[in-house]
Design a protein around this motif. Sequence first.
Motif, mmCIF file in Angstrom:
data_model
loop_
_atom_site.group_PDB
_atom_site.id
_atom_site.type_symbol
_atom_site.label_atom_id
_atom_site.label_comp_id
_atom_site.label_asym_id
_atom_site.label_seq_id
_atom_site.Cartn_x
_atom_site.Cartn_y
_atom_site.Cartn_z
ATOM 1 N N LEU A 37 0.727 -4.778 5.790
ATOM 2 C CA LEU A 37 0.985 -5.529 6.838
ATOM 3 C C LEU A 37 1.078 -6.971 6.869
ATOM 4 O O LEU A 37 1.676 -7.693 7.367
ATOM 5 C CB LEU A 37 -0.030 -4.979 7.983
ATOM 6 C CG LEU A 37 0.230 -3.479 8.529
ATOM 7 C CD1 LEU A 37 -0.977 -3.299 9.178
ATOM 8 C CD2 LEU A 37 1.308 -3.473 9.281
ATOM 9 N N ASN A 38 0.074 -7.322 5.767
ATOM 10 C CA ASN A 38 -0.076 -8.835 5.632
ATOM 11 C C ASN A 38 1.353 -9.476 4.965
ATOM 12 O O ASN A 38 1.848 -10.555 5.482
ATOM 13 C CB ASN A 38 -1.235 -9.113 4.477
ATOM 14 C CG ASN A 38 -1.403 -10.553 4.498
ATOM 15 O OD1 ASN A 38 -0.780 -11.187 3.576
ATOM 16 N ND2 ASN A 38 -2.132 -11.288 5.073
ATOM 17 N N ARG A 68 1.056 -8.771 12.532
ATOM 18 C CA ARG A 68 -0.361 -9.563 12.403
ATOM 19 C C ARG A 68 -1.320 -8.821 13.258
ATOM 20 O O ARG A 68 -2.307 -8.633 12.930
ATOM 21 C CB ARG A 68 -0.075 -10.918 12.887
ATOM 22 C CG ARG A 68 0.437 -11.761 11.742
ATOM 23 C CD ARG A 68 -0.347 -11.999 10.613
ATOM 24 N NE ARG A 68 0.253 -12.993 9.531
ATOM 25 C CZ ARG A 68 -0.197 -13.022 8.255
ATOM 26 N NH1 ARG A 68 -1.043 -12.431 7.840
ATOM 27 N NH2 ARG A 68 0.426 -14.003 7.474
ATOM 28 N N GLU A 120 -2.440 -5.472 11.666
ATOM 29 C CA GLU A 120 -3.075 -6.004 10.700
ATOM 30 C C GLU A 120 -4.653 -6.068 11.042
ATOM 31 O O GLU A 120 -5.437 -5.643 10.499
ATOM 32 C CB GLU A 120 -2.771 -7.255 9.912
ATOM 33 C CG GLU A 120 -3.608 -7.595 8.688
ATOM 34 C CD GLU A 120 -3.244 -9.005 8.224
ATOM 35 O OE1 GLU A 120 -3.573 -9.370 7.060
ATOM 36 O OE2 GLU A 120 -2.333 -9.551 8.547
ATOM 37 N N THR A 158 -7.770 -3.958 10.122
ATOM 38 C CA THR A 158 -9.016 -4.376 9.405
ATOM 39 C C THR A 158 -10.293 -3.998 9.917
ATOM 40 O O THR A 158 -11.267 -3.856 9.599
ATOM 41 C CB THR A 158 -8.916 -5.898 9.007
ATOM 42 O OG1 THR A 158 -8.768 -6.616 10.565
ATOM 43 C CG2 THR A 158 -7.899 -6.080 8.172
ATOM 44 N N ILE A 167 -3.279 -2.283 4.766
ATOM 45 C CA ILE A 167 -3.777 -3.664 5.087
ATOM 46 C C ILE A 167 -2.895 -4.861 4.584
ATOM 47 O O ILE A 167 -2.472 -5.537 4.905
ATOM 48 C CB ILE A 167 -5.105 -3.990 5.145
ATOM 49 C CG1 ILE A 167 -6.234 -3.094 5.691
ATOM 50 C CG2 ILE A 167 -5.811 -5.228 5.224
ATOM 51 C CD1 ILE A 167 -7.681 -3.216 5.480
ATOM 52 N N THR A 168 -2.829 -4.642 3.188
ATOM 53 C CA THR A 168 -2.036 -5.459 2.324
ATOM 54 C C THR A 168 -0.492 -5.442 2.790
ATOM 55 O O THR A 168 0.194 -6.680 2.818
ATOM 56 C CB THR A 168 -2.110 -4.959 0.893
ATOM 57 O OG1 THR A 168 -3.615 -5.033 0.299
ATOM 58 C CG2 THR A 168 -1.537 -6.485 0.075
#
Length: 202
Positions: A160-161, A133, A136, A140, A157-158
Amino acid sequence: MGVRLNRIYTRSGDDGETGLGDGRRVKKHSLRVAAYGTIDEASSALGLARAHDEENRFGDLVIELQNDLFDLGSDLCVPGEMGEKLRVPADYVTRLERHIDRINADLEPLESFVLPGGDKLAAWLHLGRTVARRAERLVTELSADPDEADPVNPNVITYLNRLSDLLFVMARAANDGGRADVLWVPGGNAQKDASTDSDTEA
């Protein structure tokens, strides 16, 4: 693609700078370096999770995720056209979603938020989740930085989410399918404090 490392120290970073994969020199505290450094930290947390996976429940999956994280780090480390071949594809995210659905299907329904903990494997997976998190958030921030010339691959990014979601369900699975989860009791300590105060006054 093979990697061969003949020297462990180079002294090239003694001035507080490091080299990106495209040859540019940047400060070691730059946002891009902090982002892929935190991804490396997440991988290390997963290594500790694997070391505590005595029943080898997630050994192969953890190695798969660690390899992915190296790919994410390479993606960020080599910005611009030089790194186009290193871009993480959307398929990586789809694969994580399949893992999440498979593992979550066998878990006890959630009735409260889960406190990080349980057995050692679950605790390390929770730590890996929180580091993912943080990575991420850094990526971002890098993506939104007006001074950053090179765009950030949105798949990083996606990924890591979804990774943090996957590590959450893996931690629950490690805690006897969620039956041994440590649950948050909202205001639980306030009730204890009130009870203690009453006993003191009496």
